[in-house]
Motif scaffolding. Structure first.
Motif, PDB file in Angstrom:
ATOM      1  N   UNK A 185       0.837  -1.206   0.000  1.00  0.00           N
ATOM      2  CA  UNK A 185       0.000   0.000   0.000  1.00  0.00           C
ATOM      3  C   UNK A 185       0.868   1.251   0.000  1.00  0.00           C
ATOM      4  N   UNK A 186       1.888   1.274   0.869  1.00  0.00           N
ATOM      5  CA  UNK A 186       2.774   2.436   0.941  1.00  0.00           C
ATOM      6  C   UNK A 186       3.539   2.638  -0.362  1.00  0.00           C
ATOM      7  N   UNK A 187       3.965   1.544  -0.988  1.00  0.00           N
ATOM      8  CA  UNK A 187       4.682   1.661  -2.258  1.00  0.00           C
ATOM      9  C   UNK A 187       3.797   2.301  -3.329  1.00  0.00           C
ATOM     10  N   UNK A 188       2.564   1.837  -3.440  1.00  0.00           N
ATOM     11  CA  UNK A 188       1.639   2.435  -4.417  1.00  0.00           C
ATOM     12  C   UNK A 188       1.429   3.917  -4.134  1.00  0.00           C
ATOM     13  N   UNK A 189       1.274   4.255  -2.863  1.00  0.00           N
ATOM     14  CA  UNK A 189       1.029   5.654  -2.480  1.00  0.00           C
ATOM     15  C   UNK A 189       2.206   6.540  -2.875  1.00  0.00           C
ATOM     16  N   UNK A 190       3.417   6.121  -2.539  1.00  0.00           N
ATOM     17  CA  UNK A 190       4.565   6.991  -2.752  1.00  0.00           C
ATOM     18  C   UNK A 190       5.092   6.947  -4.179  1.00  0.00           C
ATOM     19  N   UNK A 191       4.816   5.896  -4.919  1.00  0.00           N
ATOM     20  CA  UNK A 191       5.110   5.910  -6.355  1.00  0.00           C
ATOM     21  C   UNK A 191       4.303   7.015  -7.030  1.00  0.00           C
ATOM     22  N   UNK A 192       3.027   7.143  -6.640  1.00  0.00           N
ATOM     23  CA  UNK A 192       2.164   8.178  -7.205  1.00  0.00           C
ATOM     24  C   UNK A 192       2.555   9.570  -6.713  1.00  0.00           C
ATOM     25  N   UNK A 193       2.992   9.676  -5.439  1.00  0.00           N
ATOM     26  CA  UNK A 193       3.350  10.981  -4.869  1.00  0.00           C
ATOM     27  C   UNK A 193       4.643  11.548  -5.454  1.00  0.00           C
ATOM     28  N   UNK A 194       5.630  10.687  -5.653  1.00  0.00           N
ATOM     29  CA  UNK A 194       6.979  11.152  -6.002  1.00  0.00           C
ATOM     30  C   UNK A 194       7.424  10.522  -7.325  1.00  0.00           C
ATOM     31  N   UNK A 195       6.895  11.069  -8.397  1.00  0.00           N
ATOM     32  CA  UNK A 195       7.135  10.471  -9.717  1.00  0.00           C
ATOM     33  C   UNK A 195       8.469  10.886 -10.326  1.00  0.00           C
ATOM     34  N   UNK A 196       9.168  11.849  -9.717  1.00  0.00           N
ATOM     35  CA  UNK A 196      10.439  12.311 -10.274  1.00  0.00           C
ATOM     36  C   UNK A 196      11.638  11.707  -9.559  1.00  0.00           C
ATOM     37  N   UNK A 197      11.407  10.782  -8.632  1.00  0.00           N
ATOM     38  CA  UNK A 197      12.527  10.142  -7.937  1.00  0.00           C
ATOM     39  C   UNK A 197      13.427   9.404  -8.918  1.00  0.00           C
ATOM     40  N   UNK A 198      14.736   9.536  -8.717  1.00  0.00           N
ATOM     41  CA  UNK A 198      15.708   8.805  -9.530  1.00  0.00           C
ATOM     42  C   UNK A 198      16.738   8.141  -8.621  1.00  0.00           C
ATOM     43  N   UNK A 204       8.476  -3.790  -6.781  1.00  0.00           N
ATOM     44  CA  UNK A 204       8.858  -5.205  -6.775  1.00  0.00           C
ATOM     45  C   UNK A 204       9.813  -5.505  -5.621  1.00  0.00           C
ATOM     46  N   UNK A 205      10.779  -4.611  -5.413  1.00  0.00           N
ATOM     47  CA  UNK A 205      11.722  -4.792  -4.315  1.00  0.00           C
ATOM     48  C   UNK A 205      11.042  -4.642  -2.964  1.00  0.00           C
ATOM     49  N   UNK A 206      10.113  -3.697  -2.859  1.00  0.00           N
ATOM     50  CA  UNK A 206       9.385  -3.514  -1.607  1.00  0.00           C
ATOM     51  C   UNK A 206       8.651  -4.800  -1.234  1.00  0.00           C
TER      52      UNK A 206
END
Length: 339
Positions: A185-198, A204-206
């Motif tokens: 759940x947290x991974x889905x949330x923060x993938x959507x929140x922070x789309x510019x992370x590099x 998958x790793x989470x």
């Protein structure tokens, strides 16, 4: 006081009642009073209630407790049951080991072992489905599924700890599945929140890290239905390094597994407890490891708090629980109306 009594479960006894009961001894801890006199704090239970008996050095049962009473053994007691702010209490009048003839009086050992409220088969199936569907990197998915398949029987059975949280049959799987759900759940949330992370957050790793974060407990703990204990490897090495070693060993089967992916997965395992005093040699240094740490931490601590509140006695009139719980803190129960 010594006359024959009806046989009741601990959970059937009322405060102040004197009766016979079949009990499982789950803990025997020796300590000393301020006057340096030895005593034992002994805990007995049935399927739902755990009661404490204080065995002082100047009482009838001290010598027997010290030399004969054993954790994991069943006893028939004749005792007075009471409740106070420290929970259910037993004042023992008579005690003996359970014998074969006790089955005629209703003794059934299956009533005394705590287990998960949820089906191990259903939980394992869900965990396997999450791994299959949500770990997109094929080599990583195959690694996780290989470990789940090889250790399926243990994963479905063992406890998550010797005490404090999910310390019951099926507790390991209940905890791991819960952590995996939360981490996903947290991974889905923060993938959507922070789309510019590099690099971007890797769900998958989470998921892989959540499923495998405690995998070293398969060798850290010796499973026993009444109370698991630590193995020599568990005491000398601990589940974090044992888990890292297990994952590294299985990873040798998969030549196509990216070395950086394995490195990041190993880091999640060794950092998931965050602090050296909690067992981790290093804190989380990747976003995936950070999410797994907090998903693990909240699941363990919320279980400790929930278990305390689930065992508040109906007769309790205090506004706070005692500190005699896994969190070692008084938990607010609510304001009490003045009489």
């Amino acid at each position: 006081m010594n006359s024959p009594q009806q046989v009741l479960l601990l959970s059937e006894m009322e405060p102040g009642q004197f009766a016979d009961s079949f009990v499982l001894l789950i803990s025997k801890e020796k300590s000393t009073t301020r006057d340096k006199k030895p005593y034992y704090r002994v805990q007995f239970r049935d399927h739902s209630v755990t009661a404490t008996a204080m065995i002082w050095s100047d009482t009838t049962w001290f010598e027997d407790c010290e030399s004969q009473w054993s954790e994991g053994e069943f006893y028939k007691v004749r005792a007075r049951y009471d409740e106070n702010k420290y929970g259910p209490q037993l004042d023992i009048d008579r005690i003996r080991a359970v014998v074969d003839d006790d089955t005629a009086d209703g003794f059934d050992p299956s009533l005394y072992f705590k287990r998960s409220r949820f089906s191990s088969e259903d939980m394992f199936q869900e965990l396997t489905e999450i791994a299959t569907e949500q770990i997109e990197e094929v080599p990583l998915r195959n690694l996780v599924l290989d470990i789940l398949e090889q250790y399926a029987d243990q994963i479905k059975t063992i406890a998550a700890a010797s005490k404090n949280h999910h310390a019951f049959t099926g507790g390991f799987l209940e905890h791991v599945l819960s952590v995996t759900r939360t981490a996903g759940y947290l991974a889905d949330k923060y993938v959507a929140y922070y789309q510019k992370m590099q690099p971007p957050l890797n769900k998958s790793l989470v998921i892989a890290g959540a499923i495998l974060h405690d995998i070293g407990k398969l060798t850290e703990l010796e499973y026993k239905p009444h109370a698991s204990s630590y193995t020599p490897a568990g005491r000398l090495i601990g589940h974090i390094l044992l888990g890292r070693d297990l994952v590294r060993e299985h990873a040798r089967k998969f030549d196509d597994l990216d070395p950086e992916t394995l490195l990041r997965l190993e880091h999640m395992i060794v950092s998931h407890q965050n602090l050296p005093e909690w067992g981790s040699p290093i804190a989380p240094h990747t976003p995936e490891a950070l999410l797994v740490h907090y998903a693990d931490d909240i699941d363990a601590k919320f279980h400790m708090m929930a278990a305390t509140l689930e065992n508040i006695l109906p007769s309790n009139e205090d506004e706070f629980s005692s500190r005699d719980n896994a969190l070692r803190r008084s938990i607010f129960l609510g304001l009490k109306s003045p009489e």
